[in-house]
Design a protein around this motif. Sequence first.
Motif, PDB file in Angstrom:
ATOM      1  N   ASP A 124       0.854  -1.192   0.000  1.00  0.00           N
ATOM      2  CA  ASP A 124       0.000   0.000   0.000  1.00  0.00           C
ATOM      3  C   ASP A 124       0.891   1.243   0.000  1.00  0.00           C
ATOM      4  OD1 ASP A 124      -1.855   1.987   0.394  1.00  0.00           O
ATOM      5  OD2 ASP A 124      -3.003   0.864   1.885  1.00  0.00           O
ATOM      6  N   ALA A 125       0.917   1.955  -1.119  1.00  0.00           N
ATOM      7  CA  ALA A 125       1.761   3.144  -1.242  1.00  0.00           C
ATOM      8  C   ALA A 125       1.345   4.237  -0.268  1.00  0.00           C
ATOM      9  CB  ALA A 125       1.707   3.672  -2.677  1.00  0.00           C
ATOM     10  N   ARG A 126       0.100   4.195   0.199  1.00  0.00           N
ATOM     11  CA  ARG A 126      -0.370   5.220   1.129  1.00  0.00           C
ATOM     12  C   ARG A 126       0.322   5.114   2.495  1.00  0.00           C
ATOM     13  NH1 ARG A 126      -6.515   3.553   0.273  1.00  0.00           N
ATOM     14  NH2 ARG A 126      -5.397   1.568   0.545  1.00  0.00           N
ATOM     15  N   LEU A 127       0.891   3.957   2.795  1.00  0.00           N
ATOM     16  CA  LEU A 127       1.592   3.777   4.061  1.00  0.00           C
ATOM     17  C   LEU A 127       3.027   4.272   4.000  1.00  0.00           C
ATOM     18  CD1 LEU A 127       0.428   0.139   4.938  1.00  0.00           C
ATOM     19  CD2 LEU A 127      -0.614   2.306   5.642  1.00  0.00           C
ATOM     20  N   PHE A 128       3.538   4.476   2.790  1.00  0.00           N
ATOM     21  CA  PHE A 128       4.947   4.840   2.624  1.00  0.00           C
ATOM     22  C   PHE A 128       5.155   6.313   2.953  1.00  0.00           C
ATOM     23  CE2 PHE A 128       8.513   6.088  -0.289  1.00  0.00           C
ATOM     24  CZ  PHE A 128       9.499   5.374   0.367  1.00  0.00           C
ATOM     25  N   LYS A 316       8.515  -4.643  -1.467  1.00  0.00           N
ATOM     26  CA  LYS A 316       7.373  -4.799  -0.577  1.00  0.00           C
ATOM     27  C   LYS A 316       7.436  -3.827   0.601  1.00  0.00           C
ATOM     28  CE  LYS A 316       6.099  -8.358  -3.041  1.00  0.00           C
ATOM     29  NZ  LYS A 316       7.173  -8.293  -4.051  1.00  0.00           N
ATOM     30  N   SER A 317       8.641  -3.587   1.126  1.00  0.00           N
ATOM     31  CA  SER A 317       8.752  -2.692   2.276  1.00  0.00           C
ATOM     32  C   SER A 317       8.754  -1.225   1.878  1.00  0.00           C
ATOM     33  CB  SER A 317      10.024  -3.005   3.075  1.00  0.00           C
ATOM     34  OG  SER A 317      11.173  -2.912   2.259  1.00  0.00           O
ATOM     35  N   LEU A 318       9.146  -0.920   0.631  1.00  0.00           N
ATOM     36  CA  LEU A 318       9.084   0.452   0.132  1.00  0.00           C
ATOM     37  C   LEU A 318       8.029   0.521  -0.968  1.00  0.00           C
ATOM     38  CD1 LEU A 318      12.889   1.362   0.038  1.00  0.00           C
ATOM     39  CD2 LEU A 318      11.261   1.692   1.886  1.00  0.00           C
ATOM     40  N   LEU A 319       8.479   0.599  -2.226  1.00  0.00           N
ATOM     41  CA  LEU A 319       7.568   0.651  -3.360  1.00  0.00           C
ATOM     42  C   LEU A 319       8.168  -0.167  -4.508  1.00  0.00           C
ATOM     43  CD1 LEU A 319       6.724   4.474  -3.442  1.00  0.00           C
ATOM     44  CD2 LEU A 319       5.252   2.644  -2.591  1.00  0.00           C
ATOM     45  N   PRO A 320       7.368  -0.943  -5.245  1.00  0.00           N
ATOM     46  CA  PRO A 320       7.903  -1.705  -6.368  1.00  0.00           C
ATOM     47  C   PRO A 320       8.551  -0.833  -7.440  1.00  0.00           C
ATOM     48  CG  PRO A 320       5.715  -2.491  -5.788  1.00  0.00           C
ATOM     49  CD  PRO A 320       5.948  -1.239  -5.003  1.00  0.00           C
ATOM     50  N   HIS A 368       9.000   2.328   9.582  1.00  0.00           N
ATOM     51  CA  HIS A 368       7.968   2.162   8.560  1.00  0.00           C
ATOM     52  C   HIS A 368       7.470   0.718   8.513  1.00  0.00           C
ATOM     53  CE1 HIS A 368       5.857   2.017   4.783  1.00  0.00           C
ATOM     54  NE2 HIS A 368       6.790   1.251   4.244  1.00  0.00           N
ATOM     55  N   VAL A 369       8.391  -0.243   8.562  1.00  0.00           N
ATOM     56  CA  VAL A 369       7.998  -1.658   8.500  1.00  0.00           C
ATOM     57  C   VAL A 369       7.144  -2.022   9.704  1.00  0.00           C
ATOM     58  CG1 VAL A 369       8.882  -4.018   8.636  1.00  0.00           C
ATOM     59  CG2 VAL A 369       9.907  -2.398   7.033  1.00  0.00           C
ATOM     60  N   ARG A 370       7.497  -1.521  10.887  1.00  0.00           N
ATOM     61  CA  ARG A 370       6.696  -1.840  12.074  1.00  0.00           C
ATOM     62  C   ARG A 370       5.281  -1.289  11.953  1.00  0.00           C
ATOM     63  NH1 ARG A 370      11.723  -0.744  14.466  1.00  0.00           N
ATOM     64  NH2 ARG A 370      11.170   1.426  14.904  1.00  0.00           N
ATOM     65  N   ARG A 371       5.159  -0.048  11.466  1.00  0.00           N
ATOM     66  CA  ARG A 371       3.815   0.523  11.279  1.00  0.00           C
ATOM     67  C   ARG A 371       3.030  -0.268  10.236  1.00  0.00           C
ATOM     68  NH1 ARG A 371       6.739   5.441  11.516  1.00  0.00           N
ATOM     69  NH2 ARG A 371       6.746   5.525   9.233  1.00  0.00           N
ATOM     70  N   ALA A 372       3.673  -0.545   9.099  1.00  0.00           N
ATOM     71  CA  ALA A 372       2.990  -1.271   8.027  1.00  0.00           C
ATOM     72  C   ALA A 372       2.615  -2.679   8.476  1.00  0.00           C
ATOM     73  CB  ALA A 372       3.879  -1.308   6.789  1.00  0.00           C
ATOM     74  N   LEU A 447      -7.172 -19.701  -5.959  1.00  0.00           N
ATOM     75  CA  LEU A 447      -7.072 -18.253  -6.079  1.00  0.00           C
ATOM     76  C   LEU A 447      -5.960 -17.748  -5.166  1.00  0.00           C
ATOM     77  CD1 LEU A 447     -10.893 -17.389  -5.848  1.00  0.00           C
ATOM     78  CD2 LEU A 447      -9.523 -17.525  -7.941  1.00  0.00           C
ATOM     79  N   VAL A 448      -5.356 -16.642  -5.555  1.00  0.00           N
ATOM     80  CA  VAL A 448      -4.358 -15.970  -4.729  1.00  0.00           C
ATOM     81  C   VAL A 448      -4.880 -14.564  -4.471  1.00  0.00           C
ATOM     82  CG1 VAL A 448      -1.946 -15.314  -4.476  1.00  0.00           C
ATOM     83  CG2 VAL A 448      -2.545 -17.332  -5.835  1.00  0.00           C
ATOM     84  N   LEU A 449      -5.096 -14.248  -3.197  1.00  0.00           N
ATOM     85  CA  LEU A 449      -5.714 -12.984  -2.816  1.00  0.00           C
ATOM     86  C   LEU A 449      -4.735 -12.160  -1.982  1.00  0.00           C
ATOM     87  CD1 LEU A 449      -8.014 -15.501  -2.140  1.00  0.00           C
ATOM     88  CD2 LEU A 449      -9.462 -13.483  -2.320  1.00  0.00           C
ATOM     89  N   GLY A 450      -4.436 -10.973  -2.453  1.00  0.00           N
ATOM     90  CA  GLY A 450      -3.554 -10.085  -1.722  1.00  0.00           C
ATOM     91  C   GLY A 450      -4.330  -9.155  -0.816  1.00  0.00           C
ATOM     92  N   TYR A 451      -3.685  -8.753   0.267  1.00  0.00           N
ATOM     93  CA  TYR A 451      -4.299  -7.773   1.166  1.00  0.00           C
ATOM     94  C   TYR A 451      -3.393  -6.567   1.378  1.00  0.00           C
ATOM     95  CZ  TYR A 451      -1.623 -10.921   4.224  1.00  0.00           C
ATOM     96  OH  TYR A 451      -0.645 -11.715   4.771  1.00  0.00           O
ATOM     97  N   GLY A 452      -2.371  -6.426   0.540  1.00  0.00           N
ATOM     98  CA  GLY A 452      -1.509  -5.258   0.652  1.00  0.00           C
ATOM     99  C   GLY A 452      -2.227  -3.971   0.316  1.00  0.00           C
ATOM    100  N   LEU A 453      -3.036  -4.008  -0.749  1.00  0.00           N
ATOM    101  CA  LEU A 453      -3.723  -2.807  -1.214  1.00  0.00           C
ATOM    102  C   LEU A 453      -5.097  -2.616  -0.586  1.00  0.00           C
ATOM    103  CD1 LEU A 453      -3.013  -2.820  -5.059  1.00  0.00           C
ATOM    104  CD2 LEU A 453      -2.163  -1.181  -3.383  1.00  0.00           C
ATOM    105  N   ALA A 454      -5.687  -3.691  -0.089  1.00  0.00           N
ATOM    106  CA  ALA A 454      -7.096  -3.651   0.315  1.00  0.00           C
ATOM    107  C   ALA A 454      -7.245  -3.280   1.783  1.00  0.00           C
ATOM    108  CB  ALA A 454      -7.746  -5.013   0.066  1.00  0.00           C
ATOM    109  N   SER A 455      -8.053  -2.281   2.046  1.00  0.00           N
ATOM    110  CA  SER A 455      -8.361  -1.918   3.427  1.00  0.00           C
ATOM    111  C   SER A 455      -9.280  -2.977   4.027  1.00  0.00           C
ATOM    112  CB  SER A 455      -9.061  -0.560   3.470  1.00  0.00           C
ATOM    113  OG  SER A 455     -10.338  -0.647   2.847  1.00  0.00           O
ATOM    114  N   GLU A 456      -9.419  -2.954   5.358  1.00  0.00           N
ATOM    115  CA  GLU A 456     -10.321  -3.897   6.018  1.00  0.00           C
ATOM    116  C   GLU A 456     -11.765  -3.708   5.522  1.00  0.00           C
ATOM    117  OE1 GLU A 456      -9.581  -4.426  10.370  1.00  0.00           O
ATOM    118  OE2 GLU A 456      -7.974  -2.982   9.985  1.00  0.00           O
TER     119      GLU A 456
END
Length: 477
Positions: A124-128, A316-320, A368-372, A447-456
């Motif tokens: 999630d780029a918004r966390l960076f 993953k910890s910064l931005l692709p 940053h990693v701890r927050r993310a 299926l492979v489902l990511g949750y990096g971009l998706a909010s709760e």
Amino acid sequence: MDLTVRLGERGGRTSAIYAALVAAMTDGRLHAGDRLPPTRQLAAELGVSRTTVSAAYDRLMAEGYVEARTGAGTFVSAAAAPADPPVGRADGGALRPRASWSLEPLERDERTRYAYDFRPGIPDARLFPLDVWRRLVGAQLRRSALPEAYAGPFGHAGLRAAVARHLGRSRGVLAEPDDVIVCNGSQQALDLVCRVLVEAGDQVAVEDPGYDMARRAVVAHGARVVPVPVDRHGLRVDRIPPGVRLVLTTPSHQYPTGVPMTLARRRALLAWADQHDAAVFEDDYDSEFRYGSRPLEPLYSLDATGRVLYAGTFSKSLLPSLRLGYLLAPAGLRPALAAARQVSDWHGVLPVQAALAHFIDDGLLGAHVRRANRVYAARRDAMTAGVRDHLGEWFDTVPSAAGLHLCVRLRAGLSVDDRRLAAELAGAGVGLEPLSPMYDGAAHPGLVLGYGLASERAIAEGLPAARRVVRRWVTAS
């Protein structure tokens, strides 16, 4: 603009300039609204008098090709745009790739937006902390000590030292700065390893299922992909055939299943590599994010004979899009890898690498990693519960305690074309990946489902939407 004009005798120079400009407009090099160079500038570039260029511009204006704007200059008019698109070279030209080249670029439509974006592997780029990062990069670009020439192929010395310290703290890896090669992500690290270790026709073992881009890197170097199955303990070492030159593995968090390789399997793989004089490429692609379990010891730390090449990424910890990663390599391979890096892209973007060194050493990466990690842990819990509640009738979740995605397998006795299902889900605004294309052999739907971009909230709303689509597609076999 660069204007090629065949200037003949003095009397024909105005016509030559006119013809060259008309040709540039009709073949698409100049577009409606483009500004022509000032007459004085173009005259100096062509070595003619300004009067000659002015006469050509006057003729273009009289015929409607250009228009003058007071105080602004001379611009191509809308009427000058060609009625038909410019004609290119027939069939794209005479050149073709070598006969053994079989790869086509993967399609990635960056404009696609999903209402519920469950694509795996995207943070999630918004966390960076972009403001902090922008300040660090800006400071490096303003420095007067920026290298004026090419630098060493292993990357910025400060970043190599910072990565070595970071790995010691976060992964328990004992490394010196000289061990570290800065790369444009783990994909370039693998490409460099293949360049120096793999001959055309060599066998390279890959996990099955596995990461498609790793397979493609192997194929690009003319090697033969040997799929090796993965079970709940990780890579099946007993299924690696003799003659394999290189083994690609994701032991800490297998992609895409998420299972970790057990200690027994890790030791067995290292013993196999020693016995068969093979190398192991360890991709530790998202080890930063773990939930409720201790990080597993990397193969690199267990390796006593120098057969493991350890790759990691900051995607993953910064931005692709920053394209930053690293490779730890045995001393015997470093000269060859240095040469391979030089012929590839020399050393990467040094100011950005320097900024990352400060980001690490100032404690900003760790913070940053701890927050993310806290955010992703909550999303993982929401995704796990949501999959159980809304898709559990048809799919079983593969247990995973790390990363940014979950893998779910279709239950026995059911049937579905997961590729077509994923396309149908995309049409309903749910973005995810089908599992079966990640296998080399027989299809295993899932299926492979990511949750990096998706909010709760997106997870809570998106999985019921997915259920409505899945219900129509899954049938009893």
